[in-house]
Design a protein around this motif. Structure first.
Motif, short mmCIF file in Angstrom:
data_model
loop_
_atom_site.label_atom_id
_atom_site.label_comp_id
_atom_site.label_asym_id
_atom_site.label_seq_id
_atom_site.Cartn_x
_atom_site.Cartn_y
_atom_site.Cartn_z
N ILE A 11 0.85 -1.20 0.00
CA ILE A 11 0.00 0.00 0.00
C ILE A 11 0.88 1.25 0.00
O ILE A 11 0.62 2.25 -0.69
CB ILE A 11 -0.93 -0.02 1.22
N GLY A 12 1.98 1.21 0.74
CA GLY A 12 2.88 2.36 0.77
C GLY A 12 3.52 2.64 -0.57
O GLY A 12 3.68 3.77 -0.98
N VAL A 13 3.93 1.54 -1.20
CA VAL A 13 4.55 1.72 -2.54
C VAL A 13 3.58 2.36 -3.50
O VAL A 13 3.90 3.26 -4.27
CB VAL A 13 5.05 0.36 -3.06
N ILE A 14 2.31 1.87 -3.47
CA ILE A 14 1.29 2.43 -4.38
C ILE A 14 1.06 3.90 -4.07
O ILE A 14 0.94 4.75 -4.95
CB ILE A 14 0.00 1.62 -4.29
N ALA A 15 0.99 4.24 -2.79
CA ALA A 15 0.74 5.63 -2.39
C ALA A 15 1.88 6.53 -2.83
O ALA A 15 1.66 7.64 -3.33
CB ALA A 15 0.53 5.69 -0.86
N LEU A 16 3.12 6.05 -2.62
CA LEU A 16 4.26 6.86 -3.08
C LEU A 16 4.24 7.08 -4.60
O LEU A 16 4.58 8.14 -5.10
CB LEU A 16 5.57 6.16 -2.65
N GLY A 17 3.85 6.05 -5.32
CA GLY A 17 3.76 6.20 -6.79
C GLY A 17 2.74 7.24 -7.20
O GLY A 17 2.95 8.03 -8.13
N ILE A 18 1.58 7.20 -6.49
CA ILE A 18 0.54 8.19 -6.84
C ILE A 18 1.02 9.60 -6.52
O ILE A 18 0.83 10.53 -7.30
CB ILE A 18 -0.75 7.85 -6.08
N ILE A 19 1.66 9.73 -5.36
CA ILE A 19 2.17 11.06 -4.97
C ILE A 19 3.21 11.55 -5.97
O ILE A 19 3.22 12.71 -6.39
CB ILE A 19 2.73 11.02 -3.54
N GLY A 20 4.11 10.67 -6.38
CA GLY A 20 5.16 11.07 -7.36
C GLY A 20 4.58 11.49 -8.70
O GLY A 20 5.02 12.46 -9.31
N ALA A 21 3.57 10.72 -9.16
CA ALA A 21 2.94 11.07 -10.44
C ALA A 21 2.26 12.42 -10.35
O ALA A 21 2.29 13.23 -11.29
CB ALA A 21 1.95 9.98 -10.82
N PHE A 22 1.62 12.68 -9.16
CA PHE A 22 0.94 13.95 -9.00
C PHE A 22 1.94 15.12 -9.02
O PHE A 22 1.70 16.16 -9.63
CB PHE A 22 0.14 13.93 -7.69
N VAL A 23 3.07 14.90 -8.33
CA VAL A 23 4.12 15.95 -8.27
C VAL A 23 4.66 16.23 -9.67
O VAL A 23 4.87 17.37 -10.07
CB VAL A 23 5.24 15.55 -7.31
N LEU A 24 4.91 15.15 -10.47
CA LEU A 24 5.43 15.34 -11.84
C LEU A 24 4.41 16.06 -12.71
O LEU A 24 4.76 16.90 -13.55
CB LEU A 24 5.77 13.98 -12.45
N ILE A 26 2.06 18.24 -11.79
CA ILE A 26 1.88 19.66 -11.51
C ILE A 26 3.15 20.48 -11.73
O ILE A 26 3.10 21.70 -11.80
CB ILE A 26 1.38 19.85 -10.05
N SER A 27 4.26 19.81 -11.88
CA SER A 27 5.52 20.55 -12.08
C SER A 27 6.01 20.54 -13.54
O SER A 27 7.10 21.00 -13.82
CB SER A 27 6.60 19.96 -11.16
N ARG A 28 5.22 20.01 -14.50
CA ARG A 28 5.68 19.94 -15.91
C ARG A 28 5.71 21.36 -16.52
O ARG A 28 4.87 22.21 -16.20
CB ARG A 28 4.78 19.03 -16.75
N PRO A 29 6.62 21.63 -17.47
CA PRO A 29 6.70 22.96 -18.10
C PRO A 29 5.56 23.16 -19.12
O PRO A 29 5.02 22.20 -19.67
CB PRO A 29 8.06 22.95 -18.81
N GLU A 30 5.21 24.42 -19.35
CA GLU A 30 4.18 24.74 -20.34
C GLU A 30 4.71 24.51 -21.76
O GLU A 30 5.83 24.90 -22.11
CB GLU A 30 3.78 26.20 -20.19
N VAL A 31 3.90 23.87 -22.65
CA VAL A 31 4.29 23.57 -24.06
C VAL A 31 3.70 24.64 -24.98
O VAL A 31 2.49 24.89 -24.94
CB VAL A 31 3.81 22.18 -24.49
N GLU A 32 4.57 25.31 -25.77
CA GLU A 32 4.11 26.34 -26.71
C GLU A 32 3.72 25.68 -28.04
O GLU A 32 4.47 24.88 -28.59
CB GLU A 32 5.22 27.36 -26.96
N THR A 33 2.55 26.02 -28.55
CA THR A 33 2.08 25.49 -29.84
C THR A 33 2.46 26.45 -30.97
O THR A 33 2.31 27.68 -30.82
CB THR A 33 0.55 25.30 -29.81
N LYS A 34 2.97 25.93 -32.08
CA LYS A 34 3.37 26.72 -33.25
C LYS A 34 2.74 26.13 -34.51
O LYS A 34 2.61 24.92 -34.63
CB LYS A 34 4.89 26.74 -33.42
N ALA A 35 2.40 27.03 -35.44
CA ALA A 35 1.88 26.57 -36.74
C ALA A 35 3.02 25.95 -37.55
O ALA A 35 4.16 26.41 -37.50
CB ALA A 35 1.29 27.76 -37.51
N PRO A 36 2.74 24.89 -38.31
CA PRO A 36 3.80 24.25 -39.11
C PRO A 36 4.32 25.19 -40.20
O PRO A 36 3.56 25.89 -40.86
CB PRO A 36 3.10 23.03 -39.72
#
Length: 397
Positions: A11-24, A26-36
């Motif tokens: 259960i602890g391993v699963i909880a840590l995985g969920i917490i890590g995924a959540f942290v990743l 919310i901390s991802r950088p914003e992606v800029e969209t460009k026309a081809p």
């Protein structure tokens, strides 16, 4: 205790995985969209220049003689000699004796005609003497009284004697003409096409002697579409109008003995009709002295029957732009590349089209760039990457 760890650790391993995924997340950088980005299409262009163009018209035809005649005998007799030039292909000059017919009968006819003339002249003298004696006798018997009949003064007899003399002289002239006709002479400087008689053969009036043709000029009959005449300096023929024959130069080319040779001539005339089937009009090119030896060139004669390609030199036109015909769109539009490397449609006025070249009279200026690449889809104003084409088309096409 071991049982608790077995439950808590997963259960602890699963909880840590969920917490890590959540942290990743919310901390991802914003992606800029460009026309081809679509790169500009590469096209070939040529920079055009207005120039002076000499128009030419091409045609084909066969060489024919200016004049061809069938020689016939005018008197009968046996052929006693022929000229060494009297062979197929032989050359002769004006007045040359080609064939001689036996003169025996005609010499005798001249002798007999001379005798008849002498008799007629003697009879006139006798009649004149008898007329003078008759007048003196009448005066001795009747004084100054005029004769009652012209027979007394022998006027009819004298007139008949003079008529007999005229007839005798005519017979003499005919005998002399027939004697001269025993020599068949060349009517012009020419060449023998076919020979029909030889020594020992008997001919009659009207018998074919030979077919000959003149060699002072050679002619080529050239078919042209009537619209091509607008590019040439050929004056139209009008009744009673004298024309300058050498306005349009013609270059004739033919392959002979494995080499291509050229002859220069000029348009001599336009024929009087348009062909009802082909709707073509024929002009006649003339070449002077076709059998003369050219100076400094080992060129064969322009032989009758030779098939030639003709290039007629026409009008010189100024301020003409020349582009490949493939650069035309819809027959009278072109694509021009502006200073910002964008394509634009341009309507132009065409002077002439042939298989490979378009002659533009107006609608484009010197220094502009014309697209010569084949494009399937074109949008007015589209950006391109022009690549210059080295070299320009020639001015005579």
């Amino acid at each position: 205790m071991n049982k608790r760890l077995k439950v808590i650790l997963p259960i602890g391993v699963i909880a840590l995985g969920i917490i890590g995924a959540f942290v990743l997340a919310i901390s991802r950088p914003e992606v800029e969209t460009k026309a081809p980005e679509i790169p500009p299409k590469t096209v070939r262009v040529m920079e055009v220049r207005k120039q002076e163009v000499t128009m030419t018209v091409k045609s084909q035809g066969s060489v024919v003689p200016r004049t061809e005649s069938a020689l016939v005998a005018q008197v009968s007799g046996r052929v006693i000699s022929v000229s060494p030039a009297f062979v197929s292909g032989g050359f002769f000059e004006t007045g040359d004796i080609l064939v001689s017919i036996d003169k025996t009968d005609y010499n005798l006819a001249v002798t007999q005609a001379n005798y008849q003339v002498a008799q007629a002249e003697l009879r006139i003298k006798l009649e004149e003497e008898q007329a003078a004696l008759a007048i003196e006798e009448w005066k001795s018997l009747n004084g100054d009284k005029p004769p009652t009949s012209s027979l007394v003064t022998r006027e009819p007899q004298l007139a008949e004697a003079k008529a007999a003399l005229a007839a005798a002289k005519a017979s003499l002239e005919l005998a002399q003409v027939n004697l001269e006709r025993t020599n068949v002479r060349a009517p012009f400087a020419g060449r023998v096409r076919t020979k029909n008689v030889d020594v020992g053969q008997f001919v009659t009036p009207g018998s074919p002697i030979a077919v000959v043709y003149a060699v002072d000029y050679a002619e080529v009959r050239l078919p042209l579409p009537n619209e091509s005449l607008s590019y040439l300096n050929i004056p139209y023929d009008f009744r009673g109008k004298k024309t300058n024959e050498k306005d349009s130069q013609v270059i004739l080319r033919a392959s002979f003995a494995g080499k291509t040779h050229e002859w220069e001539g000029y348009i001599h005339r336009i024929e009087g009709e348009i062909d009802a089937r082909s709707r073509m009009i024929h002009v006649v090119a003339r070449v002077e002295n076709p059998y003369g030896k050219s100076e400094g060139a080992r060129r064969p004669p322009l032989t009758v029957g030779l098939f030639v390609d003709a290039e007629i030199i026409g009008k010189t036109i100024h301020d003409v732009t020349i582009i490949p015909r493939s650069a035309l769109r819809d027959d009278n539009r072109i694509l021009v590349v502006d200073g910002e490397d964008r394509l634009h449609f341009r309507d132009v006025s065409l002077l002439r089209l042939n298989a490979e070249t378009a002659y533009i009279q107006s609608g484009i200026e010197s220094g502009e760039q014309v697209c010569i690449s084949p494009l399937q889809t074109v949008v007015d104003g589209m950006a391109v990457r022009p690549v210059e084409k080295n070299g320009q088309l020639g001015s005579r096409q």
